[in-house]
Write a protein that holds these residues in place. Sequence first.
Motif, short mmCIF file in Angstrom:
data_model
loop_
_atom_site.label_atom_id
_atom_site.label_comp_id
_atom_site.label_asym_id
_atom_site.label_seq_id
_atom_site.Cartn_x
_atom_site.Cartn_y
_atom_site.Cartn_z
N LEU A 512 -3.92 10.77 8.42
CA LEU A 512 -3.35 10.63 7.08
C LEU A 512 -4.30 9.95 6.09
O LEU A 512 -4.38 10.38 4.93
CB LEU A 512 -2.00 9.92 7.14
CG LEU A 512 -0.87 10.73 7.77
CD1 LEU A 512 0.45 9.96 7.72
CD2 LEU A 512 -0.70 12.09 7.09
N PRO A 513 -5.04 8.90 6.49
CA PRO A 513 -6.02 8.35 5.55
C PRO A 513 -7.06 9.39 5.12
O PRO A 513 -7.43 9.45 3.94
CB PRO A 513 -6.67 7.20 6.33
CG PRO A 513 -5.61 6.77 7.29
CD PRO A 513 -4.91 8.04 7.69
N ASP A 518 -1.83 8.51 3.34
CA ASP A 518 -1.36 7.32 4.04
C ASP A 518 -0.35 6.57 3.17
O ASP A 518 -0.03 6.99 2.05
CB ASP A 518 -2.53 6.43 4.45
CG ASP A 518 -3.38 5.99 3.27
OD1 ASP A 518 -3.05 6.33 2.12
OD2 ASP A 518 -4.39 5.30 3.50
N TYR A 519 0.15 5.46 3.68
CA TYR A 519 1.20 4.73 2.96
C TYR A 519 0.71 4.27 1.59
O TYR A 519 1.47 4.32 0.60
CB TYR A 519 1.67 3.54 3.78
CG TYR A 519 2.69 2.69 3.06
CD1 TYR A 519 3.96 3.21 2.75
CD2 TYR A 519 2.40 1.40 2.66
CE1 TYR A 519 4.90 2.44 2.07
CE2 TYR A 519 3.34 0.63 1.98
CZ TYR A 519 4.58 1.15 1.69
OH TYR A 519 5.52 0.40 1.02
N SER A 533 5.23 4.32 10.92
CA SER A 533 4.15 4.84 11.76
C SER A 533 4.33 4.27 13.16
O SER A 533 4.77 3.13 13.31
CB SER A 533 2.78 4.43 11.20
OG SER A 533 2.61 4.93 9.89
N HIS A 605 6.08 -0.37 4.75
CA HIS A 605 5.44 0.40 5.82
C HIS A 605 5.78 -0.29 7.13
O HIS A 605 5.39 -1.44 7.35
CB HIS A 605 3.93 0.45 5.61
CG HIS A 605 3.24 1.38 6.57
ND1 HIS A 605 1.88 1.34 6.78
CD2 HIS A 605 3.69 2.40 7.35
CE1 HIS A 605 1.54 2.26 7.65
NE2 HIS A 605 2.63 2.93 8.01
N ASN A 607 5.14 -0.79 10.83
CA ASN A 607 4.02 -0.62 11.76
C ASN A 607 4.55 -0.90 13.17
O ASN A 607 4.57 -2.04 13.62
CB ASN A 607 2.90 -1.59 11.36
CG ASN A 607 1.77 -1.67 12.38
OD1 ASN A 607 1.73 -0.91 13.34
ND2 ASN A 607 0.86 -2.60 12.16
#
Length: 839
Positions: A512-513, A518-519, A533, A605, A607
């Motif tokens: 995703l990055p 990403d977030y 994630s 987010h 984690n």
Amino acid sequence: MQEPDMAQLALKGLRVLEVGGGAAVAYAGKLFADFGAEVIKVEPPQGDAWRQMPPLVVPQYGVAPESALFAWLNTNKRSVAADAAQPADRAWMGTLARSCDLVLDARALEQGLAALQQPLWTWGQAAGAATPPPMGVDFTWFGDSGPYKDFVATDATCRALAGAVHGSGPVEGAPHMPHDVHTGIVAGLGAFTVAVAAWMGRAQGSRRYVLSVQEAAFSVVEMEAGLVQDKAHAPRLGVNRFCTTHPASILQTRDGWIGIFTNTLAQWAGLCDAIGRPELGSDPRFFSGPDRMAHADLIDALLKDVFPSRSTQEWFALLTANKHPAVIVPTMAQLLEQAVHRERKAFVPVQLGAAQFEGPVLPQRLDAAGPLLGGRAPLLGADSAHYRAAGLQRAVPERAAAAAGQLPLAGLRVVDLTMGWAGPFASRMLADLGAEVIKVESASYPDWWRGTNYTEEFYRDRLYEKKSNFNLMNRGKFGITLDLTQAEGKRLLKELVHGADAVVENYSAEVLPKLGLDYAALRQVNPRVVMLSMPAFGLDNAWSNTRAYGGTLEQASGLPLYTGHADGPPAMTSYAYGDPMGGFNASAALLLGLLVQQATGQGRHINMSQVEGMLPLTAPFLIEQSLTGSVPERQGNRHAVHAPHGCYRCAGDDAWLVLSVADDAQWQALCRLLGRADWAADAALAHAPGRRARQAELDAGITQWTLGRSDDDAMQALQQAAVPAGAVRTLGQLLQDPHLQQRAFWRTVERPYVGSYISSTTIFRQDGRPMPMPRVAPTLGEHTHAVLQRLLQLKPEQLQALEASGVIGTEARAKAPGKAAANTAPRGQARPAKPAVCG
């Protein structure tokens, strides 16, 4: 990680009543308490039976030893003692129940379904009063209908009847049985999830659910129900013979144990390079998982000779450098010292009186919103005086029953970027409860549970539409396709996220990055979005990029060192245990995040470490290590308290019965049934400690009886005598199980390209009825046009252009040359070259 803030805990202000014993209701209550709810645990005057579940600790001078495991299960709760046989106490308990927002009621596990006929909140109520009930969950062994509904049970017998025992262990000899706490953790997570969902939908009215522990336990082996239907299921293959892929093993090194999980040909080649035998990586005898399983003895002998040449740490570094899924299999002492877990504060202090030790933290990490990092467990009745006086004074909003057919999460929208088992299972639970779940795939990179053997046949015959496991895990969802490697695909995903409440993903950490999704990117689109994630070891640490499968997560938890028999190797279960546990934990985490979002309007987010999600299953062993500095050797199928307890051979092909005597009255009933007046009269066997000391003698006598009967006949005879027993069901038998059939747990549904197949339903019921299934699993891109038109107002000509450019589609396309499928492997699950077939 940010410390929790008492003022911001996700469930602060909620009052929860917990009634009944056992790990399931205790763990559900723990989740509420550790996230800030006021949890009131009602115990009988003699205390919850689990206060005597080993390991024991002396809480203070002059007090009898109590269970450290019980203390961990009950951190941050209040304890009140009450005798339900006394009218005054019954009236008081009713008043207390009516003051609560939620009631977790496990009385039926000890007293049978009759205990639920007069709900707690009606006790002591004026005649004719009609008070709508508080929300909550009733725990039952087998639900409130069906042939087994009145069975007496324990966690172990329930697990056997759920199909979660037969596949694990040696080919010859009894299957393996794990610690009872495993089943309790699973059922507790399921109950917590549905209770939080009910609370989130409280504006629609009050809901009560009935949970089946059997059906919850089935969730950990649900993948195999798909394999049975696809005629890809295998029998029990032996200890650490995991699926028809090999080697998926635990190997002794110079100083410990290493876990490996070899699925793809590339992973096999990497393993061969690491052991100095690169020629085996191109040997056609070992090209596929089934090929290697056919030569499993040869491979095991080779690895057994090689791995003692290096330390565990050396093998871990070498194998991960070769992109091979490998983890350290730690003892509890090693687990408590691992830096990755210490950095994440995975072990937290638990206090019981003056005693203190460490236990696993809850894996749902919301930073300031919880969970609490440890806490104190109450002594028996510590809060009785408070709640018998001023503590009952609490304003409770007016209640009305929710309308039939309304689901509590209706109106929530979730963008689902997951593949495989763990992530899709988490989002499926939200879909079952009414959320709109939009599953995003790509025509070039569909969910790998659709299949990964990318032959001409795969595309021509649409084999990607015919995998039962995919269909089981994705019911109730809308399915769309977007090519996220194209700018337009990314833009459209961001537009979907703009209108969504949550995103869940389990891609590899770097994906995703690299895509700019990403977030950090998605919160720019929607600051209130909750994104979850779920990598194996969490994000942003030394092991974040570790390749892992569900079995790898089990290895990394250390559980195999405490499963199986002392004279055998460390033993894994026969299924990807970490995946369903990851799904249960992720669904709970998502709902907690969404609850905080509702209250604050803020996103976050989450984690989540999937290995941390396995650590509660290690609690009996990890706590004992913390308390005493050691853990006893593996105990096989014996129980810490119950005796006799085990898995007994019956007449028939590989037929077994789990029997678990939980109290002295059941022991006497067993003796009468077996015609063993000598046992019944033996004072040394009158109580469990004496029976545990002579377990081998009892096992021999019980086996002599069971060998003359089928597993079903033995179970029925024992149940008629009120002795907990359950036939050890295979998954094939479970699909035909008369209890689950009568309860309509199985539903035959229709789907394009497949025709009819058998789908499971939810593990909880509202108003005695199965929950609705609004749609079967989507075909690839089935809802793309409808979703993009409805939510993004795209016009037909725009959709045609997207199809022409390959951004969307309804047929799988061969991948572009040079693009490896592993680039989008979900965290916790690498993408195999061929689908694994589990036993």
